[in-house]
Design a protein around this motif. Structure first.
Motif, PDB file in Angstrom:
ATOM      1  N   UNK A 120      37.229  45.429 118.284  1.00 47.36           N
ATOM      2  CA  UNK A 120      38.465  46.025 118.768  1.00 47.36           C
ATOM      3  C   UNK A 120      38.702  45.585 120.204  1.00 47.36           C
ATOM      4  N   UNK A 121      39.911  45.105 120.485  1.00 46.31           N
ATOM      5  CA  UNK A 121      40.284  44.718 121.843  1.00 46.31           C
ATOM      6  C   UNK A 121      40.754  45.949 122.606  1.00 46.31           C
ATOM      7  N   UNK A 122      40.218  46.127 123.800  1.00 45.04           N
ATOM      8  CA  UNK A 122      40.586  47.251 124.655  1.00 45.04           C
ATOM      9  C   UNK A 122      41.122  46.679 125.960  1.00 45.04           C
ATOM     10  N   UNK A 123      42.397  46.922 126.262  1.00 49.52           N
ATOM     11  CA  UNK A 123      42.970  46.458 127.520  1.00 49.52           C
ATOM     12  C   UNK A 123      42.398  47.304 128.646  1.00 49.52           C
ATOM     13  N   UNK A 124      41.722  46.644 129.590  1.00 46.63           N
ATOM     14  CA  UNK A 124      40.983  47.355 130.627  1.00 46.63           C
ATOM     15  C   UNK A 124      41.312  46.787 132.009  1.00 46.63           C
ATOM     16  N   UNK A 125      42.536  46.987 132.499  1.00 42.61           N
ATOM     17  CA  UNK A 125      42.885  46.508 133.846  1.00 42.61           C
ATOM     18  C   UNK A 125      42.154  47.297 134.921  1.00 42.61           C
ATOM     19  N   UNK A 126      42.322  46.841 136.143  1.00 49.59           N
ATOM     20  CA  UNK A 126      41.671  47.469 137.296  1.00 49.59           C
ATOM     21  C   UNK A 126      40.920  46.434 138.108  1.00 49.59           C
ATOM     22  N   UNK A 127      40.216  45.530 137.411  1.00 42.94           N
ATOM     23  CA  UNK A 127      39.626  44.346 138.052  1.00 42.94           C
ATOM     24  C   UNK A 127      40.651  43.220 138.068  1.00 42.94           C
ATOM     25  N   UNK A 128      41.318  43.017 136.944  1.00 42.44           N
ATOM     26  CA  UNK A 128      42.437  42.096 136.813  1.00 42.44           C
ATOM     27  C   UNK A 128      43.349  42.616 135.711  1.00 42.44           C
ATOM     28  N   UNK A 129      44.657  42.401 135.871  1.00 50.77           N
ATOM     29  CA  UNK A 129      45.621  43.013 134.960  1.00 50.77           C
ATOM     30  C   UNK A 129      45.428  42.558 133.517  1.00 50.77           C
ATOM     31  N   UNK A 159      40.458  42.313 144.930  1.00 50.12           N
ATOM     32  CA  UNK A 159      41.139  41.054 144.669  1.00 50.12           C
ATOM     33  C   UNK A 159      42.566  41.341 144.205  1.00 50.12           C
ATOM     34  N   UNK A 160      43.452  40.328 144.201  1.00 50.27           N
ATOM     35  CA  UNK A 160      44.803  40.547 143.666  1.00 50.27           C
ATOM     36  C   UNK A 160      44.743  41.149 142.267  1.00 50.27           C
ATOM     37  N   UNK A 161      45.602  42.121 142.009  1.00 48.04           N
ATOM     38  CA  UNK A 161      45.694  42.858 140.751  1.00 48.04           C
ATOM     39  C   UNK A 161      44.587  43.895 140.595  1.00 48.04           C
ATOM     40  N   UNK A 162      43.689  44.026 141.564  1.00 42.11           N
ATOM     41  CA  UNK A 162      42.653  45.040 141.499  1.00 42.11           C
ATOM     42  C   UNK A 162      43.186  46.406 141.893  1.00 42.11           C
ATOM     43  N   UNK A 163      42.643  47.451 141.262  1.00 45.00           N
ATOM     44  CA  UNK A 163      43.065  48.814 141.557  1.00 45.00           C
ATOM     45  C   UNK A 163      41.942  49.748 141.114  1.00 45.00           C
ATOM     46  N   UNK A 164      41.342  50.480 142.064  1.00 41.54           N
ATOM     47  CA  UNK A 164      40.182  51.308 141.747  1.00 41.54           C
ATOM     48  C   UNK A 164      40.515  52.422 140.753  1.00 41.54           C
TER      49      UNK A 164
END
Length: 211
Positions: A120-129, A159-164
């Motif tokens: 299963x693919x899980x979209x997991x942004x935060x490190x990169x979108x 880094x760019x697109x990162x968000x804690x």
């Protein structure tokens, strides 16, 4: 069979995993020299790494591959992609089909075949979108990319697109998806975890909230 093709490399590279249907080498074989004969499933490279000659390493174990699947498109994870595509004439799958390297989109909730199992693919942004994790519920295996690592560390958010805060939400999603019965976690850097990987992810969730 899951093998880290970047093991021992000293270049600026991520881990890169060859995932094939065969689980074992032939009896008595030299694991560093004998090609595998995958008997089922799709032979896939998860992330291609960077700054080392990956093609002969792949060919050491298999004659061909079916696809490249990307956890995300930071350079250390995709630098060898063009060489792999040229050598094996395969398509590249990832979250962002607008990226120059990605031929086909993997959306959140999609199922992809890696080796002999469905993930299963899980979209997991935060490190990169465009970051994805891949979880095989039946096999108890997680490809975590740069979301979390062994020992409770987690991906950079400076880094760019990162968000804690977004990263924390992504780790929580993975924790809920995998559950305590997870058997293996293969990460974008550092060692894989085969001893209670759920606990490492839980530690990462706590660390991301406090550091």
């Amino acid at each position: 069979m899951i093998r880290n093709l970047a093991q021992g490399q000293r270049s600026f590279t991520s881990n890169t995993f060859l995932v094939a249907g065969a689980d074992v080498m032939s009896d008595g074989a030299d694991p560093e020299a004998t090609p595998l004969d995958p008997d089922e499933g799709r032979t896939v490279v998860v992330d291609t790494g960077n700054e080392f000659d990956i093609v002969p390493v792949i060919e050491r174990y298999v004659e061909d591959i079916d696809a490249v699947v990307l956890t995300h498109t930071h350079p250390d994870h995709v630098g060898n992609t063009a060489e792999v595509v040229d050598a094996f004439d395969v398509d590249v799958w990832g979250f962002d089909p607008d990226h120059s390297l990605v031929d086909h989109r993997i959306a959140d909730g999609d199922t992809v075949e890696l080796g002999a199992h469905q993930y299963d693919a899980i979209h997991t942004p935060g490190h990169k979108e465009d970051h994805l994790c891949f979880h095989a519920p039946d096999a108890g295996v997680l490809f975590a990319g740069d979301l979390v690592f062994a020992g409770g560390s987690f991906g950079r958010t400076d880094l760019p697109e990162g968000n804690r805060e977004v990263l924390i939400d992504s780790i929580d999603r993975v924790l809920e998806a995998v559950g305590p019965d997870l058997r293996e976690m293969h990460t974008g850097h550092g060692p894989s975890v085969t001893d209670s990987p759920y606990e490492d992810i839980d530690l990462s969730a706590r660390a991301a909230r406090t550091m």
